[in-house]
Design a protein around this motif. Structure first.
Motif, PDB file in Angstrom:
ATOM      1  N   ALA A  43     -32.529 -26.536  -3.562  1.00  0.00           N
ATOM      2  CA  ALA A  43     -33.568 -26.736  -2.549  1.00  0.00           C
ATOM      3  C   ALA A  43     -34.713 -27.559  -3.135  1.00  0.00           C
ATOM      4  O   ALA A  43     -35.268 -28.440  -2.480  1.00  0.00           O
ATOM      5  N   SER A  87     -28.220 -26.859  -0.298  1.00  0.00           N
ATOM      6  CA  SER A  87     -29.555 -27.332  -0.663  1.00  0.00           C
ATOM      7  C   SER A  87     -30.645 -26.580   0.105  1.00  0.00           C
ATOM      8  O   SER A  87     -31.144 -25.570  -0.348  1.00  0.00           O
ATOM      9  N   GLY A  88     -31.039 -27.078   1.260  1.00  0.00           N
ATOM     10  CA  GLY A  88     -32.018 -26.345   2.065  1.00  0.00           C
ATOM     11  C   GLY A  88     -33.463 -26.679   1.767  1.00  0.00           C
ATOM     12  O   GLY A  88     -34.340 -25.811   1.841  1.00  0.00           O
ATOM     13  N   GLY A  89     -33.739 -27.940   1.422  1.00  0.00           N
ATOM     14  CA  GLY A  89     -35.115 -28.364   1.197  1.00  0.00           C
ATOM     15  C   GLY A  89     -35.635 -29.190   2.358  1.00  0.00           C
ATOM     16  O   GLY A  89     -35.126 -29.132   3.478  1.00  0.00           O
TER      17      GLY A  89
END
Length: 318
Positions: A60, A295-297
């Motif tokens: 992230a 990921s997730g950013g």
């Protein structure tokens, strides 16, 4: 004559020492500005200002770092399925430091990094990593997502002297949120599910994938006592009973590169799901699972908003 030469030599030597002392004084102020105290999920850590040898374990954070064009030295590459927009980090240009869960400590020690960015799946080994180099865990809090994401982006901007770039990234992100919320206010109820090994789990507000409810404003078709990282096990019967108008779907097997399991499309293609409003109105949205799960950013959620905006625009045009 000898005494005269000796005196001249001593005068010259004294002058040289004086000059050396002046140089030391000039360099001293710069030495005092070489570290920044970073507050993170594991405490407070002093890290070098604008570090050069950067190791990133938290995907992230890597998402945000990539958006800020911050150079990275090493990432975990073993058993890591990067989303397309981060695929360059699988290249041999970057040093492989193990897996997301199990760092290669020997490689890390020989690398002598200036800073290690842990968090996420590497949180359990934080102490071992911090014994090698200054280590920070820039986790994003799902219960306070936008504020937490903003803080982490600003921190990275400060550490790497990218404050202006960080501000623009945050401003653009918030502008995108406001633009999309205007479209979701009357969109109806939604359910977020993840398919894994042929089974389904659901996520509601304040969960790992609660952004769709908490930030974008979709109304939850169901609420759950506690989601956890793995969600709440649900069945097709349950999905029909809550009958969401929108179904947002993540495929975990696809996210981790598992080609053996049933796809999410195959799992959902059954008589019960076909009776839901989401299916009949063509409101089933298959998300970029690798991006969301791995990921997730800030780039992940910016892309998510672009996808949802496109879907809403298409459905309103029909």
């Amino acid at each position: 004559m000898f005494s005269s030469i000796k005196v001249k030599f001593l005068v010259l030597l004294t002058a040289l020492f004086a000059l050396a002392g002046c140089d030391d004084k000039k360099e001293a102020p710069a030495a005092n500005k070489t570290s920044i105290t970073v507050e993170h999920s594991q405490g407070k850590t002093d890290v070098p200002e604008n570090p050069k040898k950067v190791v990133v374990f938290n995907t992230a954070t890597l998402d945000i770092i990539d958006a800020l064009n911050i150079p990275v030295t090493a990432v975990p590459q073993s058993d890591v399925h990067f989303p397309e927009f981060l695929s360059k980090y699988a290249d041999k240009t970057y040093t492989n430091v193990g897996t997301l869960f199990e760092p290669n400590y020997e490689v890390l020690s020989s690398l002598q990094p200036d800073v290690i960015i842990a968090g996420g799946r590497a949180n359990d080994v934080y102490k071992k990593l911090s014994d090698i180099a200054p280590t920070i865990s820039l986790d994003i809090d799902p219960n306070n997502f936008v504020a937490s994401l903003t803080e982490r982006t600003e921190q990275l901007g400060t550490i790497f002297a990218k404050q202006a770039e960080a501000k623009k990234l945050i401003d653009d992100f918030n502008q995108k949120i406001e633009g999309l919320k205007a479209k979701t206010s009357n969109a109806g109820t939604a359910l977020v599910i993840m398919v894994n090994g042929g089974k389904m789990s659901a996520y509601g507000p304040k969960s790992r994938f609660g952004f769709i409810f908490d930030v974008l404003g979709f109304k939850p078709a169901a609420t759950f006592q506690e989601a956890g990282r793995h969600g709440n096990a649900v069945t097709s019967e349950f999905v029909l009973s809550v009958n969401p108008q929108w179904l947002f779907v993540l495929d975990r097997d696809n996210a981790i590169g598992n080609k053996e399991a049933q796809s999410a499309q195959q799992v959902l293609d059954n008589e019960l799901i076909q009776k839901t409003d989401a299916w009949q109105q063509n409101h089933i949205v298959y998300l970029d699972s690798t991006s969301m799960y791995i990921s997730g950013g800030i780039q992940t959620y910016s892309r998510l908003m672009d996808q949802i905006s496109d879907v809403l625009q298409k459905t309103s045009a029909n």
